[in-house]
Design an enzyme around this catalytic site. Structure first.
Site, PDB file in Angstrom:
ATOM      1  N   GLY A  19       0.815  -1.200   0.000  1.00 16.89           N
ATOM      2  CA  GLY A  19       0.000   0.000   0.000  1.00 16.89           C
ATOM      3  C   GLY A  19       0.849   1.250   0.000  1.00 16.89           C
ATOM      4  O   GLY A  19       2.041   1.202   0.278  1.00 16.89           O
ATOM      5  N   THR A  75      -0.159   4.544   4.920  1.00 12.98           N
ATOM      6  CA  THR A  75      -1.512   4.031   5.040  1.00 12.98           C
ATOM      7  C   THR A  75      -1.685   3.170   6.281  1.00 12.98           C
ATOM      8  O   THR A  75      -2.768   2.633   6.505  1.00 12.98           O
ATOM      9  CB  THR A  75      -1.902   3.206   3.800  1.00 12.98           C
ATOM     10  N   LYS A  78       0.586   0.537   7.485  1.00 14.90           N
ATOM     11  CA  LYS A  78       1.051  -0.854   7.441  1.00 14.90           C
ATOM     12  C   LYS A  78       1.804  -1.220   8.718  1.00 14.90           C
ATOM     13  O   LYS A  78       1.552  -2.269   9.331  1.00 14.90           O
ATOM     14  CB  LYS A  78       1.941  -1.069   6.209  1.00 14.90           C
ATOM     15  N   HIS A 123      -2.942  34.952 -13.563  1.00 15.96           N
ATOM     16  CA  HIS A 123      -2.525  33.571 -13.822  1.00 15.96           C
ATOM     17  C   HIS A 123      -3.371  32.601 -12.990  1.00 15.96           C
ATOM     18  O   HIS A 123      -3.953  31.656 -13.510  1.00 15.96           O
ATOM     19  CB  HIS A 123      -1.036  33.434 -13.483  1.00 15.96           C
ATOM     20  N   GLU A 124      -3.471  32.854 -11.698  1.00 17.02           N
ATOM     21  CA  GLU A 124      -4.211  31.940 -10.826  1.00 17.02           C
ATOM     22  C   GLU A 124      -5.701  31.970 -11.152  1.00 17.02           C
ATOM     23  O   GLU A 124      -6.362  30.928 -11.146  1.00 17.02           O
ATOM     24  CB  GLU A 124      -3.976  32.288  -9.352  1.00 17.02           C
ATOM     25  N   HIS A 174      -6.322  29.657 -14.044  1.00 15.72           N
ATOM     26  CA  HIS A 174      -6.440  28.245 -13.645  1.00 15.72           C
ATOM     27  C   HIS A 174      -7.830  27.961 -13.091  1.00 15.72           C
ATOM     28  O   HIS A 174      -8.523  27.047 -13.523  1.00 15.72           O
ATOM     29  CB  HIS A 174      -5.450  27.929 -12.516  1.00 15.72           C
TER      30      HIS A 174
HETATM   31  N1  LIG Z   1      -5.601   3.546   9.552  1.00 14.39           N
HETATM   32  C1  LIG Z   1      -4.983   4.337  10.422  1.00 14.39           C
HETATM   33  N2  LIG Z   1      -5.559   4.617  11.601  1.00 14.39           N
HETATM   34  C2  LIG Z   1      -4.957   5.428  12.486  1.00 14.39           C
HETATM   35  N3  LIG Z   1      -3.764   5.997  12.286  1.00 14.39           N
HETATM   36  C3  LIG Z   1      -3.136   5.769  11.129  1.00 14.39           C
HETATM   37  C4  LIG Z   1      -3.712   4.917  10.140  1.00 14.39           C
HETATM   38  N4  LIG Z   1      -2.887   4.856   9.096  1.00 14.39           N
HETATM   39  C5  LIG Z   1      -1.815   5.610   9.421  1.00 14.39           C
HETATM   40  N5  LIG Z   1      -1.959   6.166  10.626  1.00 14.39           N
HETATM   41  C6  LIG Z   1      -1.011   7.067  11.289  1.00 14.39           C
HETATM   42  O1  LIG Z   1       0.073   7.302  10.438  1.00 14.39           O
HETATM   43  C7  LIG Z   1       1.299   6.914  11.039  1.00 14.39           C
HETATM   44  C8  LIG Z   1       2.219   6.285  10.025  1.00 14.39           C
HETATM   45  O2  LIG Z   1       1.676   5.086   9.562  1.00 14.39           O
HETATM   46  P1  LIG Z   1       2.569   3.829   9.265  1.00 14.39           P
HETATM   47  O3  LIG Z   1       3.992   4.086   9.650  1.00 14.39           O
HETATM   48  O4  LIG Z   1       1.921   2.653   9.832  1.00 14.39           O
HETATM   49  O5  LIG Z   1       2.464   3.827   7.708  1.00 14.39           O
HETATM   50  P2  LIG Z   1       3.149   2.824   6.697  1.00 14.39           P
HETATM   51  O6  LIG Z   1       2.071   2.364   5.789  1.00 14.39           O
HETATM   52  O7  LIG Z   1       3.938   1.834   7.405  1.00 14.39           O
HETATM   53  O8  LIG Z   1       4.045   3.849   5.917  1.00 14.39           O
HETATM   54  P3  LIG Z   1       5.398   3.561   5.128  1.00 14.39           P
HETATM   55  O9  LIG Z   1       5.019   2.797   3.914  1.00 14.39           O
HETATM   56  O10 LIG Z   1       5.840   4.964   4.812  1.00 14.39           O
HETATM   57  O11 LIG Z   1       6.289   2.841   6.077  1.00 14.39           O
HETATM   58  C9  LIG Z   1       0.910   5.940  12.119  1.00 14.39           C
HETATM   59  O12 LIG Z   1       1.792   6.009  13.181  1.00 14.39           O
HETATM   60  C10 LIG Z   1      -0.476   6.414  12.532  1.00 14.39           C
HETATM   61  O13 LIG Z   1      -0.392   7.359  13.534  1.00 14.39           O
HETATM   62 ZN   LIG Z   2       0.108  27.993 -12.833  1.00 12.81          ZN
END
Ligand SMILES: Nc1ncnc2c1ncn2[C@@H]1O[C@H](COP(=O)(O)OP(=O)(O)OP(=O)(O)O)[C@@H](O)[C@H]1O
Ligand SMILES: [Zn+2]
Length: 653
Positions: free
Chosen positions: A208, A212, A214, A430-431, A434
């Site tokens: 992922g 996210t 993991k 410009h902005e 857009h």
């Molecule tokens: N589903 C979730 N619920 C609550 N907090 C989350 C969630 N996803 C991410 N976080 C927050 O984001 C922080 C970073 O997430 P994490 O390190 O688990 O991501 P990762 O997917 O391992 O990222 P990477 O791929 O960069 O290692 C976590 O410590 C948490 O606080």
């Molecule tokens: Zn621009």
């Protein structure tokens, strides 16, 4: 472990220092010394010519390293010692001298001890150099004082301490949690599974986008099951010296087996797990060895080793197929970006940690943050809290969340930058270009904010947010995207008949998109063919190099198609602005006046013909209700009143 290695290091150093001192003090006689003292001795012997009896005898102990040790015993029972060069000519001369003066000579054999000393003193410099080199290498290995932990696993054991992570801390990814409950069940009661003869999953691969959750999820699995959690990053395995990675893997698994049942978490497994033999720049032997060791260890689990390896990656496409075979990382879990509901839940988790006013509309923040990952949302909460603290507030308000979002989306404000009036004017048009092209072409993005206050690298920013969660784009969507990317430049041409460098970023983005439309999405006259094998990161959307698999002629055709798309959309953008010249002028001028418009205010200007004064009024009301931290219902009412009053009194520009 740390203490032991310090003692060892200290002992080695002490020994080296002692040897050094010994060497210089007792053994080493520099050549010049000999050169100096021997002639002195000679002249002394010469001087004794008058009274030859003053020297009783001379003993010479030959010693091939330091030269000859010559000791003259005098009548008054004292003695003089010198060292002579171990040279046959010199020896012969000395003997002649002494014999002519009738001084008896004793030749002494070098004693046993000194022969041994000779040996040491000959080899000592070499030994010292070797020891030094070894120490140096070790220090480089264990950067940060781990001088002796050569090849030891860097895995950190996470204790089930006070801040134990559980599924409660992971929000918004319910399906993924469901998939993980089975692993928890297994870790809790592995005997039950084994008795029935089920093969326990060995590896789980979490895939992922970054942030996210993991890592968080893996930690929560360990927390739920109440088992130890070893974590190591793939890049920790890949070290400068061959063999270290492999031994780290061995050590890690050894350790884990002792603590079974447990979880080993390998972050960024793509750092070691890339296709073997496909390394960047040839021989990545070290990485391959590490990967092989990893595979060997995973195969080597006994049936009763309740160790589950969880690995995380955002590049599953580059992983070695061997890693994905049954019995290795055969479980795969997709951890996607959260949808609106997920974002709301994640926000709720992180907002619990900060002190905020009761009236924050979490739903609205969640709606306004499509594409944000869990980590982004956590960061948003933190930025909002920082913002509030900096402004001396006791509680975080929704306004702080807004400013935090702007900072994350558009970079920090650079209010201090003083720009020439003319530059600001061009930026405003410009902005506005857009924003208006996006608005009138009904793109799938909402204009979130337009500003002529420099932010980050840009002189002005138009920020968009998707109207809803986006899962794919149609050809029309993409063409519209290109058109509003060109909107800025179109505005400059229409208004000032000139171009600035401000549009270079827009042009780059538009061109990249157009090229992908032709080469990847098959959205051109050339048909649904993939041109060039993109080696692209599926989650980061980044190119990693491209190999061309088409002819020169086709390359030309592709370029023609790309430029056709760009030019058509550019003309379209210009047309849109010319058709709505009055709105274009009005938005630009109001922008110059008030500097920033949010989506509501922008729509008020475009649809209801709001004037600068009316916008300022709206903004003042917002600031007022924001700083009071008053309840949200009132605030919203105040805003909608302001907008409604516009509805009834449309003011042409
Ligand atoms: N589903 C979730 N619920 C609550 N907090 C989350 C969630 N996803 C991410 N976080 C927050 O984001 C922080 C970073 O997430 P994490 O390190 O688990 O991501 P990762 O997917 O391992 O990222 P990477 O791929 O960069 O290692 C976590 O410590 C948490 O606080
Ligand atoms: Zn621009």
């Amino acid at each position: 472990m740390g203490k032991e290695s310090w003692v060892k290091a200290a002992l080695v150093w002490a020994a080296i220092i002692v040897l050094f001192v010994l060497f210089f003090k007792f053994l080493y006689k520099p050549h010049e010394d000999v050169q100096k003292t021997y002639p002195q001795f000679q002249s002394y012997v010469e001087k004794q010519a008058g009274d030859p009896q003053s020297i009783v005898n001379v003993s010479i102990r030959s010693d091939n390293l330091r030269g000859d040790e010559i000791t003259a015993k005098l009548k008054d029972n004292t003695s003089v010692t010198t060292y002579g060069p171990a040279d046959d000519g010199v020896r012969a001369q000395l003997r002649k001298d002494l014999e002519s003066k009738k001084i008896p000579i004793n030749y002494e054999k070098p004693d046993e001890g000194s022969a041994w000393m000779n040996f040491i003193s000959m080899w000592l410099p070499l030994i010292i150099i070797v020891v030094f080199m070894l120490l140096f290498l070790r220090n480089m290995q264990g950067a940060g004082g781990k001088a002796m932990s050569f090849g030891k696993s860097r895995a950190k054991l996470q204790s089930d301490g006070a801040n134990k992570v559980t599924f409660k801390d992971v929000a918004g990814i319910e399906e993924v949690k469901q998939e993980c409950t089975e692993i928890v069940a297994f870790l809790k009661d592995h005997k039950k599974f084994q008795e029935i003869g089920a093969r326990i999953p060995k590896g789980v691969l979490m895939m992922g986008a970054p942030g996210t959750g993991k890592t968080l999820l893996a930690r929560a699995i360990a927390g739920e099951a109440g088992v130890p959690f070893f974590t190591i990053s793939g890049s920790d395995f890949v070290e400068m010296f061959v063999g270290v990675g492999a031994s780290r893997v061995r050590d890690l698994f050894e350790n884990a087996k002792k603590n079974s049942p447990c979880i080993i978490f390998i972050d960024e497994i793509d750092a070691v797990g890339r296709h073997r033999g496909a390394g960047v720049g040839g021989g990545h032997d070290e990485r391959e060895q590490t990967l092989n060791q990893l595979l060997v260890e995973m195969d080597g689990f006994e049936a009763n080793d309740a160790v589950i390896v969880i690995a995380a990656t955002n590049r599953p496409d580059v992983l070695d197929p061997a890693l994905l075979r049954p019995g290795r990382f055969d479980r795969r879990v997709m951890v996607g970006l959260p949808d609106v509901r997920g974002r709301k839940e994640i926000l709720a988790v992180h907002m619990k940690k900060i002190r905020h006013t009761e009236d924050i509309n979490v739903e609205r923040i969640a709606l306004g943050t499509p594409g944000f990952s869990g980590a982004d949302l956590e960061n948003l909460c933190n930025e909002a809290a920082l913002m509030a603290a900096r402004n001396g507030m006791k509680r975080v308000t929704e306004k702080d969340f807004e400013s935090a979002k702007d900072k994350i989306l558009m970079g920090p404000e650079r209010r201090s930058a003083v720009l020439p009036k003319e530059t600001i004017k061009v930026t405003a048009y410009h902005e506005a270009g857009h924003a208006l092209v996006s608005h009138f072409l009904k793109s799938r993005e909402n204009v979130h904010k337009i500003t002529v206050i420099p932010r980050g690298q840009a002189l002005g920013v138009t920020a968009y947010l998707p109207k809803e969660d986006v899962y794919g784009y149609s050809k029309e969507d993409l063409l519209t995207k290109i058109a509003f990317a060109m909107g800025g430049r179109a505005a400059e041409e229409i208004k000032f008949s000139q171009f600035t460098t401000g549009a270079s970023n827009d042009i780059q983005q538009a061109t990249e998109l157009a090229r992908r439309m032709v080469c990847q999405f098959g959205m051109s006259r050339l048909g649904p063919i993939n041109f060039g094998q993109k080696n692209e990161n599926p989650f980061l959307g980044r190119d990693w190099g491209e190999s061309r698999n088409y002819s020169e002629t086709l390359a030309h055709e592709i370029d023609m198609e790309v430029s056709k798309i760009i030019n058509t959309q550019y003309e379209l953008a210009k047309q849109v602005l010319v058709d709505h010249m009055d709105v274009f002028e009005r938005v630009s001028n109001i922008l110059l006046d008030v500097e920033t418009l949010d989506s509501e205010e922008f729509l008020a200007v475009v649809n209801n013909g709001a004037t600068s004064e009316q916008i300022k009024e709206i903004q003042a009301k917002k600031t007022l209700s924001g700083s009071e931290g008053g309840d949200n219902a009132n605030k919203q009412e105040a805003q909608s009143n302001a907008i409604n009053s516009l509805n009834t009194t449309p003011t042409p520009a």
